[in-house]
Every structure is written in C-alpha cells, then in structure tokens.
Design an enzyme around this catalytic site. Structure first.
Site: not given
Ligand code: 9MR
Length: 385
Positions: A157, A262
C-alpha cells in the site's frame, strides 16, 4: 418397458454418484489446478488443529498467508524485542500440510510500531538510520525463514488511489527509493524467495498505472519482483469488471505475474463517505447497516453468487497471468469485514459460511474450472457491471 426402467435407474445412480463427487471436490483440487488457491489464516486457526476452521483450510486450499502475525507491530513491538512464536507456528502449520507459505508483509505504513521511525527522544530518525533499520529488520525476518517462505509481500500500500506516493514515514524519511531498497534487502536475505508488491483499489487506472511504472523501473534496475498483488476487497458494484480486466492485463504486460492477494466480497451497505480499504476508517453500528444478521433471502444470495461467478470467470480467463488467488479469510466468521468499517456486523465475505460449509455458488465455480472455456465466453460480454 423393463429396459427403460433399468436404464433410468442406472442413469439416476450415475447422476447421484456424479453429484456426490462434485460435492466432495475442493477448491484446491479444481480451481487450484489453474493457479494456487489460498486463504489468510489467523492464530486461532493455526493453534487449534481439531477445529473445523483448521481442517477446512487444509482441505480447501494449497496456499496460506499470515493475516496478522508476520506484521512488524507483532514481530518487533519495541526496539530489540522479537516475538517469533506465532509466526513460527504459522510457517510450521503451512509446511506440515504441504501448502505454499506466503509472508505478509515487510514494509507497510500501518501495523509498524512507532519505535521504528523515532530516536530515544521521540524525534524522527534520519534517512540513513531508517535505511539501516529497514535493512536490519528485513534481514532478520526474511533471513529467519530463508528457504521456507515461497514469497513475500515486500511493500504494501505505497500508493494513493490517484497514483501519487502515500506519505508514509518510509516515504517521508527515506524518499522515493525506499521501495527499491526494500526489494534489494529482501532479495539479499533470501535469493530464492519470490517478491511481491501488494495494494488495494488496483483497478483504479491512475493507481495501477503508477504501480506498473514502479514495477518497470525496478525491473530496469535489475531488481527481483515476481508479482503484483491486487488485494481485491471487492463489492457488489465495485470494481467495474472491465477496469479489473484491464488492470490484470496492464500488470501482466510489465512481465510479472498477477496475484489476487486478499479476495473478499463486501455485500453490506456502506456508510456514504466510505471507500477503499484504509483500515483507519470507522463508523458507528446501526441495525440498518447490518441487514443480514439473521440470514439472507434467496434473491440476495443469488445476486451475490452471480458476482462471485463473474470474478471467478475473469480469473479463469486470465489464468495464464495469475499465479494465485487468496481469500482474505478462511470463512465468513473470520473476515475482518465483520468489524470494519463498522464493528459487530455479519459479513458474507467469502465462499464459506460460518460453519465452513461451501455456499451453493462453490459448485458453480468448480464446474466452471472443470468445463471448457468456450461455454463461458458469453458471460464476459454480458456481465460487465
Ligand atoms: O485482516 C487484518 C485485520 O485483522 C487487521 O485488524 C488489520 C489491521 O491493519 O489488517 C487486516 O489485513 C489487512 C492487510 O494486512 C493489508 N490489506 C488490507 C487488509 C484488511 O484491512
């Protein structure tokens, strides 16, 4: 008369057996023959081998990625402090079950503890110090799992939707070359690991064009980059399939593979000002914004099923360009969308319900991946929403 009777019994036996066989087939055995098919797993799934979730992951997928435990915030919450136990358990779980193991994610603006960017007095560190810390962090993490992680999300990102660089601490303190440095350090630490760039809203033209320029630039400099992850936190009307389709072609044209990294479907109503997948967005719970708390009607379920089919058709059509499709949860119960951007809702984000039963569309997707492609071509023209 007797002949007709016997043959109709035979026919129904064949159909029943065929039906059973279809049901028993998994995503890994079918879709997984075209590209890797995976899901993100959390610590609870990894640590409970007897749970339905654990068995379901081993049964349906041939690739796993750590949803949270390999993020910098957890691996290194304070300077000199390392927590390896959950990441070690995740890697061992993938290996034990013969799955491809993916590391997520090394360099990200989010979920990185503050200490990384400041000195003892709380002042921002210099470019030189942050490069040293980045080098040391990547060398330690990637080095620990050398030869065991198939591929790393190296940078996550780094771009805004308009194609400009996100003004993260990495960008502000180091400057534009932090991405290439991260790829250089990751390759140095494990020369055999695949290296990926990963981002959301990747079907927005300004964004994927900027990412493609960055990929070409890395390649021109002789750096290793194997694939771009399109996160694909999708909705019922977004992204437009034509934009998604073009984004896949544009990324593949730079000479790297595409990973749908994802995947999920947000079918819940969104607050007016909501967009993208920026995790800092939060809104108050209201029952109107959680309409399927007690289940959903058949028409809505069919509509969602059609959307899933449209995406999986697109992936089938691009199978040569796609290395992997990974869901961002093992099943609906595990999805981050239950709590984002509104806590406590009932997400229907995956192909598996809260008990890990496949939804009815899974059968259709499996048929699609076994069937001849020509049978599905027309959908591409008619389903461009
Ligand atoms: O799924 C993840 C969630 O459990 C966490 O709280 C969150 C915190 O930043 O991150 C989520 O995963 C993210 C991923 O690492 C990067 N792309 C976006 C995903 C969804 O937020």
């Amino acid at each position: 008369m007797k002949k007709v009777h016997v043959s109709s019994i035979l026919l129904s036996v064949i159909l029943t057996l065929w039906g059973c066989n279809m049901q028993a087939q998994t995503l890994s055995e079918t879709v997984g023959q075209h590209f890797r098919i995976g899901c993100a797993v959390n610590n609870t799934i990894v640590q409970n081998p007897q749970s339905a979730a654990h068995k379901h992951v081993c049964n349906q997928f041939n690739s796993v990625v750590a949803e949270n435990c390999m993020k910098a915030q957890f691996l290194s919450p304070a300077e000199g402090v390392w927590n390896w136990s959950e990441a070690d358990a995740f890697v061992a779980f993938g290996e034990r079950n013969g799955m491809q193991v993916i590391g997520h994610c090394l360099i990200w603006h989010s979920q990185t503890a503050d200490w990384m960017f400041v000195d003892q007095d709380g002042k921002e560190v210099s470019r030189e110090i942050l490069i040293q810390r980045m080098h040391w962090y990547i060398r330690t993490v990637v080095g620990r799992y050398k030869g065991r992680i198939a591929g790393w999300d190296v940078c996550n990102e780094c771009f805004e939707d308009d194609g400009t660089r996100r003004q993260s601490p990495w960008q502000r303190i180091i400057g534009d070359d932090y991405i290439e440095l991260a790829f250089r350090f990751a390759h140095e630490a494990d020369p055999d690991a695949e290296l990926y760039y990963n981002d959301y809203s990747m079907s927005v033209p300004a964004k994927y064009e900027a990412v493609c320029r960055m990929v070409s630039d890395l390649k021109k400099k002789g750096l290793r980059i194997d694939a771009v992850g399109m996160q694909s936190h999708n909705g019922l009307t977004w992204p437009k399939l034509s934009n998604y389709d073009r984004a896949i072609d544009a990324i593949a044209a730079t000479g790297v593979k595409v990973i749908i990294s994802e995947l999920d479907l947000n079918v819940l109503p969104n607050p007016d000002t909501f967009s993208g997948a920026e995790v800092t967005q939060f809104y108050e719970y209201t029952p109107e914004l959680d309409p399927y708390a007690k289940g959903m009607d058949r028409t809505t379920e069919d509509l969602i099923g059609e959307r899933w089919q449209a995406f999986f058709l697109l992936y089938r059509q691009h199978a040569e360009q796609i290395a992997r499709v990974t869901f961002w949860a093992a099943g609906d119960a595990d999805s981050w969308l239950n709590d984002w951007p509104i806590p406590g809702r009932h997400a229907y984000a995956t192909l598996f319900d809260r008990d890990y039963n496949p939804k009815s569309v899974v059968k259709e997707i499996i048929k699609m991946y076994e069937g001849q492609m020509y049978r599905y071509r027309y959908v591409r023209r008619t389903k461009d929403k």
